[in-house]
Design a protein around this motif. Structure first.
Motif, PDB file in Angstrom:
ATOM      1  N   PHE A  69       0.834  -1.214   0.000  1.00 50.98           N
ATOM      2  CA  PHE A  69       0.000   0.000   0.000  1.00 50.98           C
ATOM      3  C   PHE A  69       0.863   1.256   0.000  1.00 50.98           C
ATOM      4  N   VAL A  70       1.883   1.282   0.843  1.00 49.41           N
ATOM      5  CA  VAL A  70       2.766   2.448   0.910  1.00 49.41           C
ATOM      6  C   VAL A  70       3.539   2.615  -0.401  1.00 49.41           C
ATOM      7  N   ALA A  71       4.071   1.517  -0.931  1.00 47.09           N
ATOM      8  CA  ALA A  71       4.847   1.594  -2.178  1.00 47.09           C
ATOM      9  C   ALA A  71       3.979   2.115  -3.330  1.00 47.09           C
ATOM     10  N   VAL A  72       2.788   1.567  -3.470  1.00 48.36           N
ATOM     11  CA  VAL A  72       1.899   2.013  -4.553  1.00 48.36           C
ATOM     12  C   VAL A  72       1.493   3.468  -4.340  1.00 48.36           C
ATOM     13  N   SER A  73       1.195   3.827  -3.107  1.00 45.77           N
ATOM     14  CA  SER A  73       0.826   5.219  -2.815  1.00 45.77           C
ATOM     15  C   SER A  73       1.954   6.161  -3.196  1.00 45.77           C
ATOM     16  N   PHE A  74       3.193   5.791  -2.861  1.00 43.04           N
ATOM     17  CA  PHE A  74       4.338   6.615  -3.245  1.00 43.04           C
ATOM     18  C   PHE A  74       4.460   6.704  -4.763  1.00 43.04           C
ATOM     19  N   ILE A  75       4.312   5.574  -5.433  1.00 36.91           N
ATOM     20  CA  ILE A  75       4.426   5.555  -6.896  1.00 36.91           C
ATOM     21  C   ILE A  75       3.403   6.502  -7.533  1.00 36.91           C
ATOM     22  N   LYS A  76       2.196   6.505  -6.996  1.00 39.81           N
ATOM     23  CA  LYS A  76       1.130   7.328  -7.574  1.00 39.81           C
ATOM     24  C   LYS A  76       1.199   8.791  -7.142  1.00 39.81           C
ATOM     25  N   LEU A  77       1.558   9.039  -5.883  1.00 40.06           N
ATOM     26  CA  LEU A  77       1.453  10.397  -5.349  1.00 40.06           C
ATOM     27  C   LEU A  77       2.733  11.226  -5.484  1.00 40.06           C
ATOM     28  N   LEU A  78       3.888  10.606  -5.345  1.00 37.85           N
ATOM     29  CA  LEU A  78       5.126  11.392  -5.374  1.00 37.85           C
ATOM     30  C   LEU A  78       5.318  12.209  -6.650  1.00 37.85           C
ATOM     31  N   PRO A  79       4.992  11.668  -7.827  1.00 40.23           N
ATOM     32  CA  PRO A  79       5.167  12.485  -9.038  1.00 40.23           C
ATOM     33  C   PRO A  79       4.219  13.684  -9.118  1.00 40.23           C
ATOM     34  N   THR A  80       3.182  13.694  -8.297  1.00 42.76           N
ATOM     35  CA  THR A  80       2.174  14.742  -8.417  1.00 42.76           C
ATOM     36  C   THR A  80       2.325  15.863  -7.401  1.00 42.76           C
ATOM     37  N   ILE A  81       3.216  15.703  -6.427  1.00 41.54           N
ATOM     38  CA  ILE A  81       3.369  16.730  -5.398  1.00 41.54           C
ATOM     39  C   ILE A  81       4.833  17.146  -5.267  1.00 41.54           C
ATOM     40  N   HIS A  82       5.025  18.394  -4.881  1.00 36.45           N
ATOM     41  CA  HIS A  82       6.377  18.896  -4.637  1.00 36.45           C
ATOM     42  C   HIS A  82       6.737  18.605  -3.177  1.00 36.45           C
ATOM     43  N   ILE A  83       7.859  17.924  -2.998  1.00 36.24           N
ATOM     44  CA  ILE A  83       8.311  17.585  -1.646  1.00 36.24           C
ATOM     45  C   ILE A  83       9.596  18.357  -1.377  1.00 36.24           C
ATOM     46  N   PRO A  84       9.612  19.171  -0.322  1.00 38.30           N
ATOM     47  CA  PRO A  84      10.813  19.936   0.001  1.00 38.30           C
ATOM     48  C   PRO A  84      11.988  19.019   0.363  1.00 38.30           C
ATOM     49  N   TRP A  85      13.195  19.493   0.131  1.00 40.05           N
ATOM     50  CA  TRP A  85      14.398  18.686   0.377  1.00 40.05           C
ATOM     51  C   TRP A  85      14.490  18.208   1.817  1.00 40.05           C
ATOM     52  N   TRP A  86      14.108  19.061   2.779  1.00 41.71           N
ATOM     53  CA  TRP A  86      14.214  18.675   4.183  1.00 41.71           C
ATOM     54  C   TRP A  86      13.271  17.532   4.521  1.00 41.71           C
ATOM     55  N   LEU A  87      12.159  17.424   3.795  1.00 42.76           N
ATOM     56  CA  LEU A  87      11.223  16.340   4.025  1.00 42.76           C
ATOM     57  C   LEU A  87      11.774  15.018   3.487  1.00 42.76           C
ATOM     58  N   TRP A  88      12.480  15.074   2.365  1.00 42.28           N
ATOM     59  CA  TRP A  88      13.151  13.878   1.847  1.00 42.28           C
ATOM     60  C   TRP A  88      14.165  13.364   2.867  1.00 42.28           C
ATOM     61  N   ILE A  89      14.928  14.280   3.455  1.00 43.48           N
ATOM     62  CA  ILE A  89      15.934  13.884   4.445  1.00 43.48           C
ATOM     63  C   ILE A  89      15.267  13.270   5.674  1.00 43.48           C
ATOM     64  N   TRP A  90      14.232  13.915   6.182  1.00 41.37           N
ATOM     65  CA  TRP A  90      13.531  13.403   7.359  1.00 41.37           C
ATOM     66  C   TRP A  90      12.926  12.024   7.064  1.00 41.37           C
ATOM     67  N   GLY A  91      12.310  11.884   5.915  1.00 45.00           N
ATOM     68  CA  GLY A  91      11.752  10.586   5.521  1.00 45.00           C
ATOM     69  C   GLY A  91      12.830   9.522   5.417  1.00 45.00           C
ATOM     70  N   GLY A  92      13.994   9.918   4.898  1.00 47.39           N
ATOM     71  CA  GLY A  92      15.121   8.986   4.819  1.00 47.39           C
ATOM     72  C   GLY A  92      15.600   8.553   6.193  1.00 47.39           C
ATOM     73  N   ILE A  93      15.633   9.477   7.134  1.00 47.75           N
ATOM     74  CA  ILE A  93      16.040   9.147   8.506  1.00 47.75           C
ATOM     75  C   ILE A  93      15.050   8.156   9.127  1.00 47.75           C
ATOM     76  N   ILE A  94      13.761   8.397   8.925  1.00 45.27           N
ATOM     77  CA  ILE A  94      12.744   7.467   9.443  1.00 45.27           C
ATOM     78  C   ILE A  94      12.947   6.087   8.818  1.00 45.27           C
ATOM     79  N   ALA A  95      13.179   6.044   7.507  1.00 42.29           N
ATOM     80  CA  ALA A  95      13.392   4.767   6.820  1.00 42.29           C
ATOM     81  C   ALA A  95      14.628   4.051   7.376  1.00 42.29           C
ATOM     82  N   ILE A  96      15.693   4.792   7.633  1.00 39.31           N
ATOM     83  CA  ILE A  96      16.914   4.191   8.188  1.00 39.31           C
ATOM     84  C   ILE A  96      16.638   3.608   9.573  1.00 39.31           C
ATOM     85  N   ILE A  97      15.897   4.333  10.397  1.00 35.80           N
ATOM     86  CA  ILE A  97      15.548   3.821  11.734  1.00 35.80           C
ATOM     87  C   ILE A  97      14.724   2.543  11.607  1.00 35.80           C
TER      88      ILE A  97
END
Length: 168
Positions: A69-97
């Protein structure tokens, strides 16, 4: 048959997630299927507990359904919204944890561990975020989402470190 209802609901989330691939993001059809998938995640565990059908298989398929569900949601939604660089970093930190928790859990217990903590359940409820994009800017709503997801990931790591099972 009643013992399989929770797993059927979970399986429907996997099927619904795949169906999302065939509809444009933010279309009515996309929203309907997206909401059904999100709510199925909220009720499958409750159904399993109420029907006395909680199982390791059910827990694993629930985790797999969440990932799909998360993977498909990302595939569909990420191309349609602008995500600030700091949010990519924070999301990456959560993924690493989260990845660290999986690795740590595997090496400490020799099994895949998926803890269904209260904070992880609250994080799961945050699937509603895309529904808010039309009236709350992502840069504001994502702070709430990432804060909760970070706390959930840290809490999960703490439970793994202390060998506590929190499946409430």
């Amino acid at each position: 048959m009643i013992k399989h209802i929770a797993n059927i609901v979970t399986g429907c989330r996997i099927l619904g997630s795949v169906l999302l691939l065939f509809f444009p993001a933010f279309s009515v059809e996309f929203y309907i299927i997206y909401i059904i998938c999100g709510f199925s995640d909220m009720i499958d565990g409750t159904i399993a507990r109420k029907t006395n059908s909680v199982s390791d298989f059910g827990s694993k398929i629930d985790t797999a359904a969440d990932l799909v569900f998360v993977a498909v949601s990302f595939i569909k939604l990420l191309p349609t919204i602008h995500i600030p660089w700091w949010l990519w970093i924070w999301g990456g930190i959560i993924a690493i944890i989260k990845i660290g928790n999986i690795i740590w859990g595997y090496f400490s217990r020799r099994q895949f561990i998926s803890l269904h903590t209260i904070m992880n359940k609250i994080t799961g409820l945050l699937f509603l975020l895309p529904l808010t994009l039309f009236f709350v800017e992502l840069k504001y709503s994502s702070i709430v989402v990432c804060s909760i997801a970070t706390l959930a990931a840290i809490q999960e790591g703490g439970y793994i470190a202390t060998n506590c099972e929190k499946n409430s």
